[in-house]
Design a protein around this motif. Structure first.
Motif, PDB file in Angstrom:
ATOM      1  N   GLN A  96       0.843  -1.194   0.000  1.00 15.62           N
ATOM      2  CA  GLN A  96       0.000   0.000   0.000  1.00 15.62           C
ATOM      3  C   GLN A  96       0.877   1.242   0.000  1.00 15.62           C
ATOM      4  N   ARG A  97       0.429   2.268  -0.675  1.00 20.23           N
ATOM      5  CA  ARG A  97       1.179   3.521  -0.655  1.00 20.23           C
ATOM      6  C   ARG A  97       1.278   4.057   0.767  1.00 20.23           C
TER       7      ARG A  97
ATOM      8  N   MET B 229       6.207   4.565   0.471  1.00 21.69           N
ATOM      9  CA  MET B 229       6.121   4.206  -0.949  1.00 21.69           C
ATOM     10  C   MET B 229       4.979   4.895  -1.688  1.00 21.69           C
ATOM     11  N   SER B 230       5.231   5.158  -2.936  1.00 23.61           N
ATOM     12  CA  SER B 230       4.216   5.673  -3.858  1.00 23.61           C
ATOM     13  C   SER B 230       4.228   4.775  -5.096  1.00 23.61           C
ATOM     14  N   PRO B 231       3.200   4.872  -5.943  1.00 24.53           N
ATOM     15  CA  PRO B 231       3.177   4.030  -7.148  1.00 24.53           C
ATOM     16  C   PRO B 231       4.428   4.181  -8.016  1.00 24.53           C
TER      17      PRO B 231
ATOM     18  N   ASP C 218       7.344   4.111  -7.110  1.00 26.32           N
ATOM     19  CA  ASP C 218       8.388   3.220  -6.610  1.00 26.32           C
ATOM     20  C   ASP C 218       8.223   1.792  -7.117  1.00 26.32           C
ATOM     21  N   SER C 219       7.176   1.535  -7.856  1.00 30.57           N
ATOM     22  CA  SER C 219       6.973   0.195  -8.422  1.00 30.57           C
ATOM     23  C   SER C 219       8.105  -0.103  -9.398  1.00 30.57           C
TER      24      SER C 219
ATOM     25  N   VAL D 106       3.361  -1.008  -5.990  1.00 30.41           N
ATOM     26  CA  VAL D 106       2.750  -0.146  -4.976  1.00 30.41           C
ATOM     27  C   VAL D 106       1.376   0.289  -5.487  1.00 30.41           C
TER      28      VAL D 106
END
Lengths: 112, 117
Positions: free
Chosen positions: B14-15, B83-85, B87-88, B116
């Motif tokens: 999860q973010r 984390m944020s998307p 960082d995927s 993420v």
């Protein structure tokens, strides 16, 4: 900073055909690494070249480093579906110890 | 050749949360490196992890976002914080299999595929 340019970006070959992937550096290479990567996975070490004119082979894969140490080629003979993947060249980043700078990769697909 | 075990192999997070990635080597190595591979891109060096000292980060990467530990010569962790998307990515650890000055073989773990949401 050193840049590595790989060509071609992608390649589709018929099984049994030969192919070559090139890696050209903007600076003299002090260590050139070739890796293979399956989609979404880690890198499999293939070969490392260091000396100008050096050539190494592993099974049906041969890699060469030219005399001027600014270009390397990876040649696959009689390609097979198992050769499919992304091929990456990497060069020692002298500013970060022995970490590597990488090219953008060449995606190889081998069709039956 | 060094054998590298990286865990987890993949995760969906999860973010706003953090994930710690572990890298275990079967032999003592001087230098360990952490890389990021964003979707469809090549590998980018995050930092160099040396035992007994703070990690050295590349431009664009900071310790608050990617804290690294290197407690001994066979182990390192990378944490992806808050984390944020964006960082995927696939995160990979690598070791240089020699303490010598000349380039030597460089090996990689199997990577951690982070998504993420």
């Amino acid at each position: 900073s050193q840049e590595l340019e790989q060509s071609p970006q992608s390649l589709i070959v018929q099984e049994g055909k030969n192919l070559t992937i090139n890696c050209t550096s903007s600076k003299t290479l002090y260590g050139l690494y070739w890796y293979k990567q399956k989609y979404g996975e880690g890198l499999i070490f293939l070969m490392m070249l260091q000396k100008g004119g050096e050539e190494k082979s592993h099974e049906k894969i041969t890699a060469k480093l030219d005399e001027k140490k600014q270009q390397s080629s990876l040649h696959i003979t009689a390609s097979q579906p198992s050769h499919a993947g992304i091929y990456l060249c990497g060069a020692v980043n002298s500013n970060s110890g022995y970490a590597l700078n990488f090219g953008k990769g060449t995606s190889l697909l081998v069709t039956p | 050749s060094a054998v590298i075990s990286q865990k987890p192999s993949r995760d969906i997070c999860q973010r706003g949360t953090s994930l710690t990635i572990q890298c275990q080597v079967d032999s003592q190595v001087t230098m360990m490196f952490w890389y990021r591979q964003q979707p469809g891109q090549s590998l980018t060096l995050i930092a160099t992890a040396n035992q007994g000292s703070e990690a050295t980060y590349e431009s664009g990467f900071v310790i608050d976002k990617f804290p690294i530990s290197r407690p001994n010569l066979t182990f390192s962790t990378l944490t992806v914080s808050n984390m944020s998307p964006e960082d995927s990515s696939i995160y990979l650890c690598s070791v240089e299999d020699s303490g010598h000055l000349d380039p030597s073989e460089a090996f990689f773990g199997q990577g951690t595929r982070l998504t993420v949401v």
